[in-house]
Design a protein around this motif. Sequence first.
Motif, mmCIF file in Angstrom:
data_model
loop_
_atom_site.group_PDB
_atom_site.id
_atom_site.type_symbol
_atom_site.label_atom_id
_atom_site.label_comp_id
_atom_site.label_asym_id
_atom_site.label_seq_id
_atom_site.Cartn_x
_atom_site.Cartn_y
_atom_site.Cartn_z
ATOM 1 N N ASP A 219 23.103 1.171 16.447
ATOM 2 C CA ASP A 219 22.431 0.372 17.476
ATOM 3 C C ASP A 219 22.858 0.832 18.864
ATOM 4 N N TYR A 220 24.154 1.093 19.017
ATOM 5 C CA TYR A 220 24.679 1.549 20.303
ATOM 6 C C TYR A 220 24.040 2.881 20.685
ATOM 7 N N ALA A 221 24.015 3.822 19.735
ATOM 8 C CA ALA A 221 23.488 5.164 20.027
ATOM 9 C C ALA A 221 21.999 5.101 20.363
ATOM 10 N N ALA A 222 21.286 4.199 19.690
ATOM 11 C CA ALA A 222 19.824 4.165 19.873
ATOM 12 C C ALA A 222 19.418 3.399 21.128
ATOM 13 N N ASN A 223 20.106 2.300 21.398
ATOM 14 C CA ASN A 223 19.609 1.370 22.421
ATOM 15 C C ASN A 223 20.343 1.435 23.759
ATOM 16 N N THR A 224 21.435 2.170 23.814
ATOM 17 C CA THR A 224 22.195 2.198 25.072
ATOM 18 C C THR A 224 21.683 3.333 25.936
ATOM 19 N N PRO A 225 21.370 3.061 27.207
ATOM 20 C CA PRO A 225 20.948 4.145 28.098
ATOM 21 C C PRO A 225 22.061 5.181 28.260
ATOM 22 N N GLN A 226 21.671 6.385 28.594
ATOM 23 C CA GLN A 226 22.646 7.478 28.681
ATOM 24 C C GLN A 226 23.666 7.230 29.792
ATOM 25 N N ARG A 227 23.163 6.618 30.881
ATOM 26 C CA ARG A 227 24.068 6.335 31.997
ATOM 27 C C ARG A 227 25.242 5.471 31.537
ATOM 28 N N LEU A 228 24.918 4.473 30.732
ATOM 29 C CA LEU A 228 25.960 3.549 30.276
ATOM 30 C C LEU A 228 26.901 4.254 29.292
ATOM 31 N N LYS A 229 26.366 5.165 28.508
ATOM 32 C CA LYS A 229 27.225 5.911 27.569
ATOM 33 C C LYS A 229 28.220 6.781 28.338
ATOM 34 N N VAL A 230 27.738 7.370 29.432
ATOM 35 C CA VAL A 230 28.636 8.191 30.259
ATOM 36 C C VAL A 230 29.785 7.327 30.776
ATOM 37 N N ILE A 231 29.422 6.125 31.251
ATOM 38 C CA ILE A 231 30.454 5.221 31.781
ATOM 39 C C ILE A 231 31.378 4.769 30.649
ATOM 40 N N ASP A 232 30.828 4.511 29.468
ATOM 41 C CA ASP A 232 31.656 4.090 28.331
ATOM 42 C C ASP A 232 32.651 5.177 27.945
ATOM 43 N N ALA A 233 32.195 6.424 27.975
ATOM 44 C CA ALA A 233 33.106 7.537 27.659
ATOM 45 C C ALA A 233 34.238 7.591 28.668
ATOM 46 N N TYR A 234 33.907 7.369 29.947
ATOM 47 C CA TYR A 234 34.936 7.349 30.993
ATOM 48 C C TYR A 234 35.916 6.206 30.772
ATOM 49 N N MET A 235 35.386 5.050 30.353
ATOM 50 C CA MET A 235 36.264 3.898 30.105
ATOM 51 C C MET A 235 37.201 4.179 28.930
ATOM 52 N N ALA A 236 36.660 4.807 27.882
ATOM 53 C CA ALA A 236 37.520 5.157 26.739
ATOM 54 C C ALA A 236 38.603 6.137 27.174
ATOM 55 N N PHE A 237 38.228 7.065 28.051
ATOM 56 C CA PHE A 237 39.212 8.019 28.590
ATOM 57 C C PHE A 237 40.330 7.282 29.319
ATOM 58 N N CYS A 238 39.978 6.269 30.134
ATOM 59 C CA CYS A 238 40.992 5.498 30.883
ATOM 60 C C CYS A 238 41.932 4.781 29.908
ATOM 61 N N VAL A 239 41.371 4.241 28.823
ATOM 62 C CA VAL A 239 42.197 3.531 27.838
ATOM 63 C C VAL A 239 43.182 4.499 27.192
ATOM 64 N N VAL A 240 42.670 5.671 26.781
ATOM 65 C CA VAL A 240 43.539 6.649 26.108
ATOM 66 C C VAL A 240 44.664 7.097 27.041
ATOM 67 N N VAL A 241 44.332 7.360 28.289
ATOM 68 C CA VAL A 241 45.353 7.803 29.252
ATOM 69 C C VAL A 241 46.400 6.708 29.454
#
Lengths: 125, 275
Positions: free
Chosen positions: A27-49
């Motif tokens: 559902d996430y992959a299909a319905n989430t706009p790409q812009r939001l996925k980019v931001i989500d990836a950045y947020m995951a990066f912040c968590v990992v760091v």
Amino acid sequence: MAREATSSSNEAFATSVSGIVSSLARDYAANTPQRLKVIDAYMAFCVVVGVLQFVYCGLAGTFPYNAFLAGFGSAVACFVFAANLRMKTNPKNRAQFPTGSPEGAFTEFVFCHIALHFIVANFLG
Amino acid sequence: MKPFSLVKIAAALCVLASTCIAAISTSNVVVKVMERTGDKLFEKKLAYPKTFDNGPTITAATPFSVSFDASSDRTGKALALDQAFVSLRNMETGDEMAFAAKMGKNGSYRMDVTRKQFRSHLGAMPGKHMVSLVLGSFDEGGLFYELGEVQVAGKKRIGNADVLYGPRDEIHHRFAEPQRMPNVLLSLVFAGLVAAPLLALVGVWVRMGVNMSNLAKEPVGSSALMVLVAAYMALAVAYWIGVRLLPMLAYVLALALPTYLVGQYALSRRIQLGL
């Protein structure tokens, strides 16, 4: 009989959990706009760091403590700013943020980051 | 030469005054030493001029209190004293410490030696102490009443207490132990580990299809904005290395207006172009 019932219910639970997770991912992959996925990836990066810095602090000790606080605080603050950017740029939240645009939200994001990095540079020592 | 104790002078004057003017009388004099839990270690009720024997040992952990009622001999009424002290005089050194007794209702007074007061005032002068009431009133005169001896626990201070104007004991400064630094290899490994997610992030973005193609449609404003933001980051790094606040603030202010104007132009162009 009781053992079989328990194991079958455990299997059903595991299946349901994995089913929920995979359905969520699809559902996430299909319905989430790409812009939001980019931001989500950045947020995951912040968590990992942030987690890596915390683990290092646990292993190596807190000295120098101000450096750890600056680094960890920076990761947390970046996560918060990214979350705010995501909220403001999500098309589904347009009703909650009627004024402003994604570009305006990005401006605020950049401004907050500039201020944050000066504060972090001051605190790093 | 030891200075003559002011409390002794006050006490002598009180005694002298009490023989000339109508005196203060005390009643319900209670000397108490309690445990921290509230159990009584020592409690003695006294009537003037009796004293108590086998006095207790006072420590920081055992609150010491003296309570009494003061009244006028002349009128028999409760008295508001102008001076109400409980004095503890070290029998060895002659050092004295006076604690003020606080007035309660109807001429009753109470003095408590708290843990903080013990540590700051009595901890440095252990040994046998004479506990006395030093009371005074402008109208009624004074009273000096020795209650008994108590033992104040503690370590004797190092050095000669009699020396007033001579050299003091040498102070040996103890520097703080240096902080234990982590292993260099561990630090380098974690520095690499923390840098790794950045590469992973870029890889994920590339896989998502993030690209710079829209930059060609609006190159000037976007590039200028990125250069100015990068300049701010470089300024933060320069401030971290150089730590000069006022020049840094001057550069921040100098960059602020161009960044605002360029950002305004770039982002409005992107909206116009529908990017």
